[in-house]
Structures are given as C-alpha cells and as structure tokens.
Design a protein around this motif. Sequence first.
Motif, PDB file in Angstrom:
ATOM      1  N   ASP A  52     -10.823 -84.473  -7.807  1.00  0.00           N
ATOM      2  CA  ASP A  52     -10.458 -85.039  -9.153  1.00  0.00           C
ATOM      3  C   ASP A  52      -9.963 -84.114 -10.132  1.00  0.00           C
ATOM      4  N   ILE A  53     -10.417 -83.001 -10.170  1.00  0.00           N
ATOM      5  CA  ILE A  53     -10.043 -81.916 -11.185  1.00  0.00           C
ATOM      6  C   ILE A  53      -8.553 -81.524 -11.015  1.00  0.00           C
ATOM      7  N   LEU A  54      -8.269 -81.228  -9.718  1.00  0.00           N
ATOM      8  CA  LEU A  54      -6.808 -80.957  -9.324  1.00  0.00           C
ATOM      9  C   LEU A  54      -5.851 -82.025  -9.932  1.00  0.00           C
ATOM     10  N   GLU A  55      -6.172 -82.931  -9.459  1.00  0.00           N
ATOM     11  CA  GLU A  55      -5.301 -84.063  -9.680  1.00  0.00           C
ATOM     12  C   GLU A  55      -5.049 -84.592 -11.238  1.00  0.00           C
ATOM     13  N   LEU A  56      -6.006 -83.935 -12.101  1.00  0.00           N
ATOM     14  CA  LEU A  56      -5.730 -84.220 -13.592  1.00  0.00           C
ATOM     15  C   LEU A  56      -4.534 -83.396 -13.807  1.00  0.00           C
ATOM     16  N   PHE A  57      -4.281 -82.463 -12.984  1.00  0.00           N
ATOM     17  CA  PHE A  57      -3.182 -81.370 -13.553  1.00  0.00           C
ATOM     18  C   PHE A  57      -1.667 -81.956 -13.164  1.00  0.00           C
ATOM     19  N   LEU A  58      -1.640 -83.073 -12.481  1.00  0.00           N
ATOM     20  CA  LEU A  58      -0.447 -83.930 -12.139  1.00  0.00           C
ATOM     21  C   LEU A  58       0.125 -84.550 -13.490  1.00  0.00           C
ATOM     22  N   ASP A  81       1.245 -81.409 -19.453  1.00  0.00           N
ATOM     23  CA  ASP A  81       1.958 -80.394 -19.582  1.00  0.00           C
ATOM     24  C   ASP A  81       1.727 -79.579 -18.222  1.00  0.00           C
ATOM     25  N   GLY A  82       0.654 -80.053 -17.465  1.00  0.00           N
ATOM     26  CA  GLY A  82      -0.006 -79.295 -16.313  1.00  0.00           C
ATOM     27  C   GLY A  82      -0.877 -78.150 -16.501  1.00  0.00           C
ATOM     28  N   THR A  83      -1.343 -78.063 -17.877  1.00  0.00           N
ATOM     29  CA  THR A  83      -2.540 -77.135 -18.403  1.00  0.00           C
ATOM     30  C   THR A  83      -3.665 -77.933 -18.870  1.00  0.00           C
ATOM     31  N   LEU A  84      -4.939 -77.550 -18.498  1.00  0.00           N
ATOM     32  CA  LEU A  84      -6.310 -78.086 -19.122  1.00  0.00           C
ATOM     33  C   LEU A  84      -7.111 -76.971 -19.521  1.00  0.00           C
ATOM     34  N   SER A  85      -8.061 -77.437 -20.211  1.00  0.00           N
ATOM     35  CA  SER A  85      -9.107 -76.469 -20.546  1.00  0.00           C
ATOM     36  C   SER A  85     -10.385 -77.050 -19.928  1.00  0.00           C
ATOM     37  N   ALA A  86     -11.398 -76.461 -19.659  1.00  0.00           N
ATOM     38  CA  ALA A  86     -12.688 -76.922 -19.225  1.00  0.00           C
ATOM     39  C   ALA A  86     -13.244 -78.162 -20.062  1.00  0.00           C
ATOM     40  N   GLU A 117     -18.676 -74.761 -12.610  1.00  0.00           N
ATOM     41  CA  GLU A 117     -18.765 -74.310 -11.185  1.00  0.00           C
ATOM     42  C   GLU A 117     -17.632 -74.376 -10.576  1.00  0.00           C
ATOM     43  N   LEU A 118     -17.418 -75.721 -10.603  1.00  0.00           N
ATOM     44  CA  LEU A 118     -15.945 -76.098  -9.777  1.00  0.00           C
ATOM     45  C   LEU A 118     -14.599 -75.260 -10.035  1.00  0.00           C
ATOM     46  N   VAL A 119     -14.556 -75.299 -11.497  1.00  0.00           N
ATOM     47  CA  VAL A 119     -13.295 -74.573 -11.772  1.00  0.00           C
ATOM     48  C   VAL A 119     -13.419 -73.036 -11.354  1.00  0.00           C
ATOM     49  N   THR A 120     -14.605 -72.404 -11.475  1.00  0.00           N
ATOM     50  CA  THR A 120     -14.652 -71.009 -10.905  1.00  0.00           C
ATOM     51  C   THR A 120     -14.411 -70.938  -9.492  1.00  0.00           C
ATOM     52  N   PRO A 164      -6.134 -69.072 -14.340  1.00  0.00           N
ATOM     53  CA  PRO A 164      -6.099 -68.931 -15.984  1.00  0.00           C
ATOM     54  C   PRO A 164      -4.972 -68.608 -16.451  1.00  0.00           C
ATOM     55  N   LEU A 165      -4.537 -69.251 -17.762  1.00  0.00           N
ATOM     56  CA  LEU A 165      -3.189 -68.697 -18.333  1.00  0.00           C
ATOM     57  C   LEU A 165      -3.475 -67.643 -18.906  1.00  0.00           C
ATOM     58  N   PRO A 166      -2.769 -66.439 -18.628  1.00  0.00           N
ATOM     59  CA  PRO A 166      -2.858 -65.089 -19.425  1.00  0.00           C
ATOM     60  C   PRO A 166      -2.700 -65.111 -20.963  1.00  0.00           C
ATOM     61  N   ASP A 167      -2.099 -66.147 -21.482  1.00  0.00           N
ATOM     62  CA  ASP A 167      -1.688 -65.723 -22.877  1.00  0.00           C
ATOM     63  C   ASP A 167      -2.748 -66.795 -23.560  1.00  0.00           C
ATOM     64  N   THR A 168      -3.189 -67.786 -22.943  1.00  0.00           N
ATOM     65  CA  THR A 168      -4.244 -68.797 -23.626  1.00  0.00           C
ATOM     66  C   THR A 168      -5.622 -68.766 -22.990  1.00  0.00           C
ATOM     67  N   PRO A 169      -6.586 -68.219 -23.436  1.00  0.00           N
ATOM     68  CA  PRO A 169      -7.788 -67.921 -22.825  1.00  0.00           C
ATOM     69  C   PRO A 169      -8.529 -69.370 -22.840  1.00  0.00           C
ATOM     70  N   GLY A 170      -9.180 -69.696 -21.683  1.00  0.00           N
ATOM     71  CA  GLY A 170      -9.864 -70.818 -21.444  1.00  0.00           C
ATOM     72  C   GLY A 170      -9.006 -72.141 -21.213  1.00  0.00           C
TER      73      GLY A 170
END
Length: 256
Positions: free
Chosen positions: A13-19, A22-27, A43-46, A56-62
């Motif tokens: 479910d988490i992976l499908e949110l990125f469809l 803009d293809g980026t999400l925070s926790a 835990e799942l994201v980790t 992780p986006l290098p220029d946008t922590p979180g």
Amino acid sequence: MGRLVPAVTRALDILELFLDGDGTLSAPEIVRKLQLPRTTVHELVTTLVARSYLVPLPDTPGRYRLGVRPYQLGSRYAEQLDLAAEGRQVARLVAETCDETVHVAILEDTDVIYIAKVDSTHAVRMVSAAGRRLPAHCTSVGKMLLASLPEAELAARIPDDARLSAMTPNSITDPAALRTALVEIRARGTAVESRESNPDVSCVAAPVRDRSGRVVAALSISVPMSRWSDERRAELARLAAKGAADLSERLGYRGV
C-alpha cells in the motif's frame, strides 16, 4: 487461496502511494493517507529503504521516492510481456462484450500485420487471420498507426508522390487525402475505416501504447455493413478505446 499477510499488504500500500502525485511522500503523509500508526509506517519505510524500494531525498530530509528495486522488477516484467499473447487475451474480452471480430495489429513499413484475432460468433462476420498483411492506409488499425508516427517518419514511409494501392473503390489512394484523414484521426483519438479494405465491412480502431507511451499496436473491431450504423460506430469506438487502454495498461502504460 492462503491468508494475506497484513505487513506485506501495508508495505505494498505504501509503495502504491508513490504512483500518484509528484512521486515523493513524507512519513506523516503516508500515515495520513493510509490511516496507519506512525510506528508501523516508520518500521515499514525503514525496511523499504533498506531493501532499496524507497530512497530518501538527499535535499529534502524526511521525504522519500521510489528506489531502484521497483524499476528492476518492472523492467523484468516488461521483458516477459508478449504483445501477441496479451493482445489475444484483451481481444477475447472485447469480442465477448460486442460479439464482433477483434484484431490487434502492428505496423511494418507501410503494411499492417495482424498479430491477434478473435472471431465474432455471428454467422455473418469478417473473414481474416492472424499473420495477415494488408496496406496500412486501407485499414482502421493501419490509419491509427500511421497517425501515430512523427511527421518526418510518415513522410519517409509515404512521400507525397507515393502510389497507394486500392483494395476497394472506397480506399484512399491520394497521399494528401490520407494525410488529411490522419489529422482527423489524431484529433479524434480513434480511426474509422468504412469499406476501404473489404466492401462489406467497416472497422474502428484505437492505439495501444507501451510503458514509455509509444504507440506499438492498434486494436480494432470489424463489423459487417448489415450491423453498421452511426450509433453502432460510436458504441464500438468507445469499446475499442477501452480495449486498447486495457492492453496498454497490461504493457505498462500508466497514461499521462
């Protein structure tokens, strides 16, 4: 069927949110969208990051985006796709809906080659076969595929002085007239052929795209003139477009 594993379901479910988006999400966004506990999402994201499904986006922590692993899986899936086999499955579903003959065809030079065909159950129906080759300008699938070519490639295949053969008195034989028809097809999104390859048959066609968005085939529905009308044409055009979209999705196309 065995029991679904909740943790795996939530990870997918988490992976499908990125469809979407803009293809980026925070926790916190994942928590809000899926209504899951923050600890569970963390835990799942980790885990997904550790396995390269997210990075992780290098220029946008979180914030996170999809990693390389989904791309690798998608590429392997695409390698295993068989356009003809997928086309036959979709053509069968379309034919079951309208009970008319359905084709899937590809373009080769200035001809189309039928790679899949499912017959109507009517006694009166179009007679053809997978593997048959016809002049593209005389068919709805062919005109749909020609309309999808870049202008330079179209001009190279069919120059202004090209001699276009006729299969029936209704066939287009003038390159200028063909180009006018192709402009209309691009605007409409579907192609129509009325007794241009067979004096007793009309067809409608729609484009099939691969995962990159490139038109790689076309799906058509062929109807004897005894069952053809403006209302039937409009109905079948919608059905052909849906079938082509379904086949495109099977090939990995997600739309614009």
